[in-house]
Design a protein around this motif. Sequence first.
Motif, PDB file in Angstrom:
ATOM      1  N   LYS A  26       0.834  -1.205   0.000  1.00 47.70           N
ATOM      2  CA  LYS A  26       0.000   0.000   0.000  1.00 47.70           C
ATOM      3  C   LYS A  26       0.873   1.261   0.000  1.00 47.70           C
ATOM      4  CE  LYS A  26      -4.196  -1.939   2.060  1.00 47.70           C
ATOM      5  NZ  LYS A  26      -5.140  -1.917   3.203  1.00 47.70           N
ATOM      6  N   ASP A  27       1.974   1.227   0.749  1.00 41.77           N
ATOM      7  CA  ASP A  27       2.896   2.376   0.740  1.00 41.77           C
ATOM      8  C   ASP A  27       3.478   2.587  -0.658  1.00 41.77           C
ATOM      9  OD1 ASP A  27       2.436   2.804   3.404  1.00 41.77           O
ATOM     10  OD2 ASP A  27       4.268   1.792   4.086  1.00 41.77           O
ATOM     11  N   THR A  28       3.807   1.478  -1.327  1.00 44.31           N
ATOM     12  CA  THR A  28       4.340   1.576  -2.684  1.00 44.31           C
ATOM     13  C   THR A  28       3.291   2.137  -3.640  1.00 44.31           C
ATOM     14  OG1 THR A  28       5.805  -0.310  -2.293  1.00 44.31           O
ATOM     15  CG2 THR A  28       5.379   0.275  -4.584  1.00 44.31           C
ATOM     16  N   ALA A  29       2.038   1.689  -3.474  1.00 46.23           N
ATOM     17  CA  ALA A  29       0.952   2.193  -4.331  1.00 46.23           C
ATOM     18  C   ALA A  29       0.770   3.697  -4.151  1.00 46.23           C
ATOM     19  CB  ALA A  29      -0.338   1.441  -4.011  1.00 46.23           C
ATOM     20  N   LYS A  30       0.873   4.177  -2.914  1.00 49.16           N
ATOM     21  CA  LYS A  30       0.734   5.617  -2.663  1.00 49.16           C
ATOM     22  C   LYS A  30       1.884   6.393  -3.304  1.00 49.16           C
ATOM     23  CE  LYS A  30      -1.874   5.209   1.657  1.00 49.16           C
ATOM     24  NZ  LYS A  30      -1.863   5.434   3.117  1.00 49.16           N
ATOM     25  N   LEU A  32       3.449   5.543  -5.974  1.00 48.60           N
ATOM     26  CA  LEU A  32       3.292   5.503  -7.429  1.00 48.60           C
ATOM     27  C   LEU A  32       2.111   6.330  -7.924  1.00 48.60           C
ATOM     28  CD1 LEU A  32       4.017   1.712  -8.127  1.00 48.60           C
ATOM     29  CD2 LEU A  32       5.488   3.646  -8.704  1.00 48.60           C
ATOM     30  N   PHE A  33       0.982   6.279  -7.190  1.00 54.59           N
ATOM     31  CA  PHE A  33      -0.265   6.867  -7.693  1.00 54.59           C
ATOM     32  C   PHE A  33      -0.752   8.064  -6.885  1.00 54.59           C
ATOM     33  CE2 PHE A  33      -0.536   2.210  -8.586  1.00 54.59           C
ATOM     34  CZ  PHE A  33      -0.314   2.289  -9.957  1.00 54.59           C
ATOM     35  N   GLY A  34      -0.061   8.388  -5.786  1.00 52.69           N
ATOM     36  CA  GLY A  34      -0.470   9.514  -4.966  1.00 52.69           C
ATOM     37  C   GLY A  34      -1.187   9.069  -3.713  1.00 52.69           C
ATOM     38  N   ASP A  35      -1.187   9.954  -2.707  1.00 53.16           N
ATOM     39  CA  ASP A  35      -1.775   9.606  -1.411  1.00 53.16           C
ATOM     40  C   ASP A  35      -3.287   9.441  -1.461  1.00 53.16           C
ATOM     41  OD1 ASP A  35       0.715   9.619  -0.277  1.00 53.16           O
ATOM     42  OD2 ASP A  35       0.564  11.682   0.476  1.00 53.16           O
ATOM     43  N   PRO A  44     -10.874  -2.058  -6.144  1.00 59.16           N
ATOM     44  CA  PRO A  44     -10.149  -2.991  -7.021  1.00 59.16           C
ATOM     45  C   PRO A  44      -8.690  -3.172  -6.621  1.00 59.16           C
ATOM     46  CG  PRO A  44     -11.563  -1.555  -8.313  1.00 59.16           C
ATOM     47  CD  PRO A  44     -11.610  -1.024  -6.909  1.00 59.16           C
ATOM     48  N   LEU A  45      -7.981  -2.068  -6.363  1.00 58.99           N
ATOM     49  CA  LEU A  45      -6.568  -2.187  -5.994  1.00 58.99           C
ATOM     50  C   LEU A  45      -6.406  -2.780  -4.602  1.00 58.99           C
ATOM     51  CD1 LEU A  45      -3.695  -1.752  -6.883  1.00 58.99           C
ATOM     52  CD2 LEU A  45      -3.822   0.615  -6.046  1.00 58.99           C
ATOM     53  N   GLY A  46      -7.335  -2.427  -3.681  1.00 59.13           N
ATOM     54  CA  GLY A  46      -7.285  -2.986  -2.334  1.00 59.13           C
ATOM     55  C   GLY A  46      -7.478  -4.495  -2.343  1.00 59.13           C
TER      56      GLY A  46
END
Length: 398
Positions: A26-30, A32-35, A44-46
């Motif tokens: 989740k930290d990596t997703a933030k 890459l895609f913003g907070d 979907p991503l969760g």
Amino acid sequence: MADEEYGVVQEGFKRKSREDIEKDMKDTAKNLFGDDINLKENSPLGLLITLISYALALVWKALAGVYNSAFLDTAVGKSLDYVGQYIGIKRKPAAKAVGEALFTGQADEVIPNGFRISTDTDPKIIYETTRSGIIEQDGTITLPIKAVEAGEDYEVAQNQLTEFINPSPFVYEVTNNEPTYGGQDRESDYEFRQRYKESITLSGASTIDAIRSAIYEVAGVRSVYIRENHTMDIMDGLPPKSIEAVVLGGAEASIGQAILESKAAGIETAGAYTVDVQDNAGNSRSISFSRPTSVPIYVDVSLDISPVYPVDGDIQVERAIIKYIGGTDRDGNTHPGTNVGEKVIHSRIIGEIYKIAGIDDATVTIGTSDNPAGIANIDIAGNSVAETDTAKVDVIHQ
């Protein structure tokens, strides 16, 4: 936390949990895609992160298993067998009990190899002859027998094998005048680890530790104590330049062979039992050793417990005591426990008991007869071994 803090680290192997994996993803997703990226569980991503984190957690579990499989105290099953190869020992397989049976019948009647007899119990314990024989003119013959099934439970007391599985009209009676012996369950992980530690010196040449380790390799051996006289005079009843192995369990012929193959040339053996075994040249050699006298140990335990005390806590206490002293627990498992000649230490029993959760206080008394009242250590002679069992351990609550 950074990934480098997981895996093989200074303290050993640090396994990453599913929660840690999910948080890192989740930290990596933030990043890459913003907070403001939607990472709720039903997004979907969760959902994707949840699915992947479970799979990766299983990978980390497998990695931990691979790491632990290399070490004696953490390897299990087949991996533990591989650890044994480091010092050249193998897990003892299940072994069949053996003995002798006395047949009574018509003279000159042939009893074939594989002739089966049994106890009159339900279920029956079945044995079979391991060679054929002809009933002698006095109407009897003694033949070697072996249990059909392997394991300790297939040993029988004397005069218990009295029935025929495949009867003959010319064979009238059968019995075993002596108990059968040598039955052994497949060595458990716990037992194998204990023998590994005893066998560290197996590769040594003709030392006392090496001889002891060689005897421990014999199926059914639970404990070994070796007395040595290295002088030219008789010492403590031992002849000059001799050893006496005091061995609990195991077949006599196998013990004799192990002693012959590990002792130094020119060193004599002493003991109450003598067996003839062959050396590598085919010569018959007489090897002597002794059996220990069993010293019964009674233990009374009075506990003050808390609410977290396990439902089967009394059984756990009982088993912990039997594991330390040596003997058979209520499940039929035999524990090596103390060695031949090793004293029973009162404080060690208390220490084993306190390993069980929920015990606030424990009072322990020990002795060699029922209703023990002692708190002193119990000395065990060099030709004796301490043993206990479920019937000798009494656990009550204050």
